[in-house]
Design a protein around this motif. Structure first.
Motif, PDB file in Angstrom:
ATOM      1  N   SER A 158       8.729 -18.470   8.094  1.00 47.59           N
ATOM      2  CA  SER A 158       7.856 -17.834   9.297  1.00 47.59           C
ATOM      3  C   SER A 158       8.519 -16.448   9.660  1.00 47.59           C
ATOM      4  CB  SER A 158       8.315 -19.015  10.193  1.00 47.59           C
ATOM      5  OG  SER A 158       7.876 -20.217  10.160  1.00 47.59           O
ATOM      6  N   ALA A 159       9.730 -16.402   9.620  1.00 49.21           N
ATOM      7  CA  ALA A 159      10.410 -15.023   9.966  1.00 49.21           C
ATOM      8  C   ALA A 159       9.792 -13.948   8.851  1.00 49.21           C
ATOM      9  CB  ALA A 159      11.792 -14.903   9.590  1.00 49.21           C
ATOM     10  N   TYR A 160       9.611 -14.376   7.673  1.00 49.51           N
ATOM     11  CA  TYR A 160       9.186 -13.128   6.675  1.00 49.51           C
ATOM     12  C   TYR A 160       7.794 -12.755   7.149  1.00 49.51           C
ATOM     13  CZ  TYR A 160       7.729 -11.258   2.273  1.00 49.51           C
ATOM     14  OH  TYR A 160       7.123 -10.229   1.393  1.00 49.51           O
ATOM     15  N   LEU A 161       6.966 -13.886   7.156  1.00 49.86           N
ATOM     16  CA  LEU A 161       5.513 -13.716   7.701  1.00 49.86           C
ATOM     17  C   LEU A 161       5.408 -12.991   8.859  1.00 49.86           C
ATOM     18  CD1 LEU A 161       4.009 -17.163   6.393  1.00 49.86           C
ATOM     19  CD2 LEU A 161       3.882 -14.682   5.419  1.00 49.86           C
ATOM     20  N   PHE A 205       1.451 -22.883   5.108  1.00 49.72           N
ATOM     21  CA  PHE A 205       0.847 -21.714   6.210  1.00 49.72           C
ATOM     22  C   PHE A 205      -0.667 -21.611   5.900  1.00 49.72           C
ATOM     23  CE2 PHE A 205       5.290 -21.405   5.603  1.00 49.72           C
ATOM     24  CZ  PHE A 205       5.910 -21.229   7.060  1.00 49.72           C
ATOM     25  N   LEU A 206      -1.459 -21.325   6.977  1.00 53.72           N
ATOM     26  CA  LEU A 206      -2.763 -20.520   6.780  1.00 53.72           C
ATOM     27  C   LEU A 206      -2.701 -19.274   7.033  1.00 53.72           C
ATOM     28  CD1 LEU A 206      -5.749 -21.804   6.593  1.00 53.72           C
ATOM     29  CD2 LEU A 206      -5.999 -21.215   8.948  1.00 53.72           C
ATOM     30  N   LEU A 214       7.614 -12.628  -1.288  1.00 49.81           N
ATOM     31  CA  LEU A 214       8.114 -13.836  -0.551  1.00 49.81           C
ATOM     32  C   LEU A 214       8.772 -14.869  -1.258  1.00 49.81           C
ATOM     33  CD1 LEU A 214       8.415 -15.638   1.945  1.00 49.81           C
ATOM     34  CD2 LEU A 214       6.047 -16.179   1.807  1.00 49.81           C
ATOM     35  N   SER A 215       8.143 -15.168  -2.467  1.00 50.43           N
ATOM     36  CA  SER A 215       8.792 -16.260  -3.440  1.00 50.43           C
ATOM     37  C   SER A 215      10.082 -15.434  -3.888  1.00 50.43           C
ATOM     38  CB  SER A 215       7.782 -16.286  -4.502  1.00 50.43           C
ATOM     39  OG  SER A 215       8.426 -17.255  -5.536  1.00 50.43           O
TER      40      SER A 215
END
Length: 422
Positions: A32-35, A53-54, A71-72
């Motif tokens: 969530s923080a990354y996105l 996540f959508l 992200l991965s």
């Protein structure tokens, strides 16, 4: 075109380094923080579960897989460092709204099984698996299908195009669903109340879960709920009631009345018997003129009308017989004593409901004790998170013993899979 997909973080290869719920909470916090910082506007994201996540990108017809691979990579390093035990993979799934929702609802065991046998993936979608560059060979490519010969819809997608059943007005809800209305005397779900998760929201909007979930812009909320109800009707031949939230205050404003007339015209008149208007923010003593105007506007489109009130002393005595079909009390915020006292006070007036042939109900039910109290006090209809959490499709018509409430997403998936098997 707008790129739309469900992003799921697969930690099935974590090597039993920690309990899975703990790991999923860490994933949710970090992803969530990354996105929030990297998946910048006008792109949008919304959490569906702790690990899914959508994602939407209105500027492109395909998602930036290289950015998702970063992200991965960062999740891999953050959770496992450079150790060999764990592995983080991102699963990017695109498809219809129902398929994306079903994919997000899969538990960890089902994900592992679907990776081994792609035929177990929800129908109507495509899946791409992304490994961290530091673990996936260093060439930065998405992992190809492990079993392409089976003809499953697992493949790196050259273009992740939007394939929702029908276009939604911008900005569309990130997730659409319902919450069941339960009829205690028969142990069955009588119908469903429309709800949804807005884009980039922390929680869902609905009229059955208390003040923190109520819409701040009622007319926009009502419009989205009407469109969701129309979609649900289009996806089935016939079924139980769909309750559509409508704001009493908005209906009472002459400046908005024409907009509501145009909005309600989107509902198919021939399906009127399957639709119920649940009118919220109703005052303790609604003016009869205002209620009559609301009925005149709603009755051509809805076969059932429900009033949602917050005062347990709602003056039901002032309503003419059969002026509405039901009145539902929203339980107040507070401790168990405050909530149960409100329920008992509401039940004290049941004789007047019976005289006027108006059904009583209670919503914002959160605990089993409140369901049991409603049954004991002969309040037949209950809704709320203690009855049914948000699910992607109607549960109306399904039986469930009171002791097994609430119906949840996992329970909905179990019942759906059992129905498909039979």
């Amino acid at each position: 075109m707008t790129a739309v997909a469900c992003l799921r973080v697969d930690v099935s290869g974590h090597g039993d380094l920690m309990p899975l719920p703990t790991l999923e909470q860490l994933v949710h916090k970090f992803a969530s923080a990354y996105l929030e910082t990297r998946w910048s506007w006008p792109r949008r994201f919304a959490p569906l579960t702790d690990v899914s996540f959508l994602l939407t990108d209105p500027r492109s017809d395909e998602l930036d897989l290289a950015e998702l691979r970063r992200l991965s990579d960062e999740l891999q390093r953050h959770l496992f460092g450079t150790a060999e035990e764990g592995e983080v993979a991102l699963l990017v799934f695109e498809g219809t709204h129902a398929a994306v929702t079903a994919f997000a609802a899969l538990d960890s065991r089902q994900v592992v099984e679907a990776l081994a046998d792609p035929s177990l993936l929800p129908a109507g979608g495509r899946l791409t698996r992304i490994l961290p560059e530091c673990r996936g060979g260093g060439d930065g490519s998405a992992e190809p299908t492990p079993d392409a010969e089976k003809g499953a819809e697992w493949r790196p997608a050259p273009s992740l195009k939007r394939q929702l059943l029908e276009p939604l007005p911008p900005p569309p809800p990130a997730w659409e669903g319902v919450q069941g209305v339960y009829f205690i005397p028969r142990g069955v779900f009588y119908g469903d109340v429309v709800m949804y998760v807005p884009q980039n929201a922390r929680t869902h909007l609905c009229v059955v879960d208390g003040a923190e979930h109520m819409p701040k812009e009622p007319s926009a909320f009502d419009a989205d709920c009407v469109r969701i109800a129309a979609r649900l009707l289009s996806e089935r031949a016939k079924g139980s009631l769909i309750f559509v939230p409508i704001s009493f205050t908005s209906l009472a404003r002459p400046s908005l009345r024409d907009a509501y007339v145009a909005l309600l015209a989107e509902l198919p008149v021939e399906r009127r018997s399957e639709l119920a208007a649940t009118i919220y923010d109703v005052p303790r003593d609604p003016a009869f003129t205002g209620l009559r105007q609301a009925r005149a506007l709603l009755e051509p489109h809805f076969g059932t009308i429900d009033l949602r009130v917050s005062d347990p002393g709602f003056e039901i005595e002032k309503l003419p017989p059969e002026s509405v079909n039901s009145v539902t009390l929203v339980l107040p915020e507070g401790d168990d004593h405050v909530r149960l006292a409100a329920l008992r006070r509401f039940a004290d007036h049941l004789v007047h409901y019976k005289q006027r042939r108006i059904w009583p109900g209670v919503t914002n039910v959160r605990r089993r004790a409140e369901v049991e109290a409603a049954a004991r006090l002969r309040v037949p209809f209950v809704t709320g998170p203690g009855v049914c959490t948000p699910v992607p499709a109607p549960v109306g018509g399904r039986s469930l013993p009171p002791e097994r409430l609430p119906m949840s997403l996992s329970g909905w998936m179990h019942v759906r899979d059992r129905s498909l098997a039979s």
